[in-house]
Design a protein around this motif. Sequence first.
Motif, short mmCIF file in Angstrom:
data_model
loop_
_atom_site.label_atom_id
_atom_site.label_comp_id
_atom_site.label_asym_id
_atom_site.label_seq_id
_atom_site.Cartn_x
_atom_site.Cartn_y
_atom_site.Cartn_z
N SER A 1 0.84 -1.20 0.00
CA SER A 1 0.00 0.00 0.00
C SER A 1 0.88 1.25 0.00
O SER A 1 0.55 2.25 -0.64
CB SER A 1 -0.94 0.00 1.21
N PHE A 2 2.02 1.20 0.69
CA PHE A 2 2.95 2.34 0.67
C PHE A 2 3.46 2.56 -0.74
O PHE A 2 3.54 3.72 -1.22
CB PHE A 2 4.12 2.09 1.62
N LEU A 3 3.80 1.49 -1.43
CA LEU A 3 4.29 1.58 -2.79
C LEU A 3 3.22 2.20 -3.70
O LEU A 3 3.52 3.07 -4.54
CB LEU A 3 4.68 0.20 -3.30
N LEU A 4 1.98 1.76 -3.54
CA LEU A 4 0.89 2.31 -4.34
C LEU A 4 0.69 3.79 -4.05
O LEU A 4 0.55 4.61 -4.97
CB LEU A 4 -0.40 1.54 -4.07
N LEU A 5 0.69 4.15 -2.78
CA LEU A 5 0.50 5.55 -2.40
C LEU A 5 1.63 6.42 -2.95
O LEU A 5 1.40 7.58 -3.32
CB LEU A 5 0.42 5.69 -0.88
N SER A 6 2.83 5.88 -3.01
CA SER A 6 3.95 6.66 -3.54
C SER A 6 3.74 7.01 -5.01
O SER A 6 4.25 8.02 -5.49
CB SER A 6 5.27 5.91 -3.34
N THR A 7 2.99 6.18 -5.74
CA THR A 7 2.69 6.51 -7.14
C THR A 7 1.60 7.58 -7.21
O THR A 7 1.52 8.32 -8.20
CB THR A 7 2.22 5.27 -7.93
#
Length: 210
Positions: A74-80
């Motif tokens: 989810s952190f990776l997705l939010l970073s996008t």
Amino acid sequence: SLLKQVYSGQADTALSGLRDGLRIKADNGDTFILKDAKFDFSVYKHTKMSGGKKLTIDTTDIENFLEYKKGAFSFLLLSTLYPDLRLDQISFHQDHMHPHSKFKPSLLKAVGIDGETIKQWQDMRDQVPNLQLLEGRENTVKQATDLSKWVNDKTDDATYYRKRNYILDEQSLELADFEEFFSNRKQLLRKKLYELFDVTYIEESIEEAV
């Protein structure tokens, strides 16, 4: 590939699938040769690997992304979704927009929520549509503050905050309206992900997915 967890668990098998997609057996049947001297990235994207995995992102993938719960992916997705954040210079936390602590049964009952809906809201609480990236120090200050109070009292520009964090201008930020908040923000995030990953947005397919 990271968002889809293409290489998780069976990285060697996935890489073998990519390799096989780029080569064919030679005439002698014992060796392999490359299909071409150069490959466009689209060839990699559409090469199927074990388990039907591939590097392209489609509508099903995006629906799965939106159900990610707080964690590494989810952190990776939010970073996008927050591409301008200086993640290499500043520590950012995944913050529950409607605070985690507000989903206790007693507090939800106090705003008129009961029965199975409590369990549903507690499940939704940790999913991407209720998460944002917030600078570590700011997140420490926010803690369990009600979202409505935080936006109205703590942010310099509530309109800018809403726009930056994919919240409709007229959206209520009260806990009692969490389900509506979640649904509307999920839709805005969905549209942004379609744009980022160059997926054709078709309203009908979205209705079927949800």
